[in-house]
Design a protein around this motif. Structure first.
Motif, PDB file in Angstrom:
ATOM      1  N   VAL A  18       0.835  -1.205   0.000  1.00  0.00           N
ATOM      2  CA  VAL A  18       0.000   0.000   0.000  1.00  0.00           C
ATOM      3  C   VAL A  18       0.868   1.252   0.000  1.00  0.00           C
ATOM      4  O   VAL A  18       0.659   2.172  -0.802  1.00  0.00           O
ATOM      5  N   ILE A  19       1.854   1.289   0.868  1.00  0.00           N
ATOM      6  CA  ILE A  19       2.705   2.485   0.979  1.00  0.00           C
ATOM      7  C   ILE A  19       3.477   2.710  -0.327  1.00  0.00           C
ATOM      8  O   ILE A  19       3.523   3.818  -0.850  1.00  0.00           O
ATOM      9  N   GLU A  20       3.994   1.625  -0.892  1.00  0.00           N
ATOM     10  CA  GLU A  20       4.753   1.744  -2.144  1.00  0.00           C
ATOM     11  C   GLU A  20       3.834   2.261  -3.266  1.00  0.00           C
ATOM     12  O   GLU A  20       4.202   3.147  -4.033  1.00  0.00           O
TER      13      GLU A  20
ATOM     14  N   ARG B  12       1.974   6.995  -6.645  1.00  0.00           N
ATOM     15  CA  ARG B  12       0.777   7.253  -7.456  1.00  0.00           C
ATOM     16  C   ARG B  12       0.759   8.690  -7.975  1.00  0.00           C
ATOM     17  O   ARG B  12       1.058   9.626  -7.245  1.00  0.00           O
ATOM     18  N   ARG B  13       0.416   8.858  -9.242  1.00  0.00           N
ATOM     19  CA  ARG B  13       0.232  10.187  -9.823  1.00  0.00           C
ATOM     20  C   ARG B  13      -1.069  10.160 -10.622  1.00  0.00           C
ATOM     21  O   ARG B  13      -1.398   9.167 -11.251  1.00  0.00           O
ATOM     22  N   GLY B  14      -1.803  11.276 -10.584  1.00  0.00           N
ATOM     23  CA  GLY B  14      -3.073  11.328 -11.307  1.00  0.00           C
ATOM     24  C   GLY B  14      -3.081  12.500 -12.264  1.00  0.00           C
ATOM     25  O   GLY B  14      -2.393  13.508 -12.049  1.00  0.00           O
TER      26      GLY B  14
ATOM     27  N   LYS C 258       6.611   3.889 -10.984  1.00  0.00           N
ATOM     28  CA  LYS C 258       7.357   2.683 -11.341  1.00  0.00           C
ATOM     29  C   LYS C 258       6.483   1.634 -12.018  1.00  0.00           C
ATOM     30  O   LYS C 258       6.835   1.087 -13.051  1.00  0.00           O
ATOM     31  N   ASN C 259       5.327   1.342 -11.421  1.00  0.00           N
ATOM     32  CA  ASN C 259       4.506   0.215 -11.894  1.00  0.00           C
ATOM     33  C   ASN C 259       3.686   0.500 -13.143  1.00  0.00           C
ATOM     34  O   ASN C 259       3.325  -0.419 -13.862  1.00  0.00           O
ATOM     35  N   MET C 260       3.339   1.778 -13.356  1.00  0.00           N
ATOM     36  CA  MET C 260       2.509   2.111 -14.520  1.00  0.00           C
ATOM     37  C   MET C 260       2.893   3.517 -14.993  1.00  0.00           C
ATOM     38  O   MET C 260       2.092   4.454 -14.933  1.00  0.00           O
TER      39      MET C 260
ATOM     40  N   LYS D 275       4.064   7.517 -20.702  1.00  0.00           N
ATOM     41  CA  LYS D 275       5.117   7.463 -21.747  1.00  0.00           C
ATOM     42  C   LYS D 275       6.072   8.635 -21.576  1.00  0.00           C
ATOM     43  O   LYS D 275       7.273   8.500 -21.744  1.00  0.00           O
ATOM     44  N   LYS D 276       5.504   9.819 -21.229  1.00  0.00           N
ATOM     45  CA  LYS D 276       6.338  11.005 -21.045  1.00  0.00           C
ATOM     46  C   LYS D 276       6.188  11.448 -19.590  1.00  0.00           C
ATOM     47  O   LYS D 276       5.039  11.645 -19.130  1.00  0.00           O
ATOM     48  N   GLU D 277       7.302  11.587 -18.900  1.00  0.00           N
ATOM     49  CA  GLU D 277       7.228  11.888 -17.463  1.00  0.00           C
ATOM     50  C   GLU D 277       6.348  13.114 -17.162  1.00  0.00           C
ATOM     51  O   GLU D 277       6.505  14.171 -17.784  1.00  0.00           O
ATOM     52  N   GLY D 278       5.435  12.951 -16.223  1.00  0.00           N
ATOM     53  CA  GLY D 278       4.622  14.076 -15.769  1.00  0.00           C
ATOM     54  C   GLY D 278       3.455  14.434 -16.682  1.00  0.00           C
ATOM     55  O   GLY D 278       2.710  15.376 -16.399  1.00  0.00           O
ATOM     56  N   ILE D 279       3.281  13.676 -17.789  1.00  0.00           N
ATOM     57  CA  ILE D 279       2.218  14.015 -18.762  1.00  0.00           C
ATOM     58  C   ILE D 279       1.285  12.821 -18.944  1.00  0.00           C
ATOM     59  O   ILE D 279       1.738  11.678 -19.097  1.00  0.00           O
ATOM     60  N   CYS D 280      -0.018  13.084 -18.971  1.00  0.00           N
ATOM     61  CA  CYS D 280      -1.005  12.014 -19.126  1.00  0.00           C
ATOM     62  C   CYS D 280      -0.984  11.448 -20.549  1.00  0.00           C
ATOM     63  O   CYS D 280      -1.042  12.210 -21.514  1.00  0.00           O
TER      64      CYS D 280
END
Ligand code: AMP
Length: 224
Positions: A126-128, A133-135, A146-148, A151-156
């Motif tokens: 859970v903590i990891e 998590r980013r939304g 890391k897990n998902m 494609k481009k860092e920081g961009i949906c």
């Protein structure tokens, strides 16, 4: 894979157990309505109304919003036409008082609850998951550094919106949320166990594998 009968279910599990991710898969496969109280309350906060400001006082600390407020939000949403095929409740109920209000509302509208899926994961997982998590601030799509990763860092990937980290996904608040979760949901688990609705699922691994298990379970129980 479609639902032929009305299917109302609850996803129970600690923050970070994967309720949102699993709800997305369930919506895609069964065409049900996803009702996430966390998302709805965050929307209300974003609107900046007086009630939104009041909500943010609780939410930024990781505390629960009062039962009456959150129950009204859910019940109003469940009365809309797009909820009539069935709903996936994610983040609600969180207390026994809310569970009883939900029962009353379902009875009054001649609906039933068919399943309560309890997604179980270890605290370390859970903590990891929460820390990474980013939304998307525009469409709400969830990623994980890391897990998902996007494609481009920081961009949906979906809409090109900026990704952000929820204020309550920072380590200090995560600890409070987990404590609040544990204390408030102990009773709920007993409540739904006693009704014969609770189904415990191992949610520590791949979300698609978990969906397959859920689908087999629903078929076996004649819910599809
Ligand atoms: P979540 O996205 O489900 O982790 O919810 C984020 C925050 O919204 C929680 O920490 C609570 O402050 C609030 N919240 C969401 N659902 C409920 C609920 N059913 N009852 C009370 N507070 C809630």
């Amino acid at each position: 894979m479609t639902v032929t009968k009305q299917l109302n279910m609850i996803l129970l599990g600690a923050p970070g157990a994967g309720k949102g991710t699993q709800a997305e898969i369930l919506v895609k496969n069964y065409g049900l309505l996803h009702i996430s109280t966390g998302n709805m309350l965050r929307e209300a906060v974003k609107e900046g109304s007086p009630i939104g400001k009041q909500l943010s006082e609780f939410m930024s600390k990781g505390a629960l919003v009062p039962d009456e407020i959150v129950t009204k939000v859910v019940i109003d949403r469940m009365a809309k036409p797009d909820a009539q095929k069935g709903v996936i409740l994610d983040g609600y109920p969180r207390t026994k008082v809310q569970a009883k209000s939900l029962d009353e509302s379902l009875n009054a509208s001649k609906k039933n609850l068919q399943a309560v899926l309890y997604l179980k994961v270890s605290e370390a997982v859970v903590i990891e998951r929460l820390c990474g998590r980013r939304g998307c601030k525009d469409c709400g799509k969830i990623f994980h550094v890391k897990n998902m990763p996007p494609k481009k860092e920081g961009i949906c990937d979906v809409c090109g919106g900026a990704l952000f980290q929820r204020e309550d996904d920072k380590p200090e608040t995560i600890k409070t949320r987990l404590k609040v979760y544990e204390e408030s949901t102990k009773d709920l688990i007993e409540y739904y166990k006693a009704k014969g609705l609770l189904r415990e699922m191992d949610a520590g691994s791949d979300p698609d594998a978990l969906f397959k298990e859920i689908n087999v379970l629903f078929q076996k129980e004649g819910l599809l």
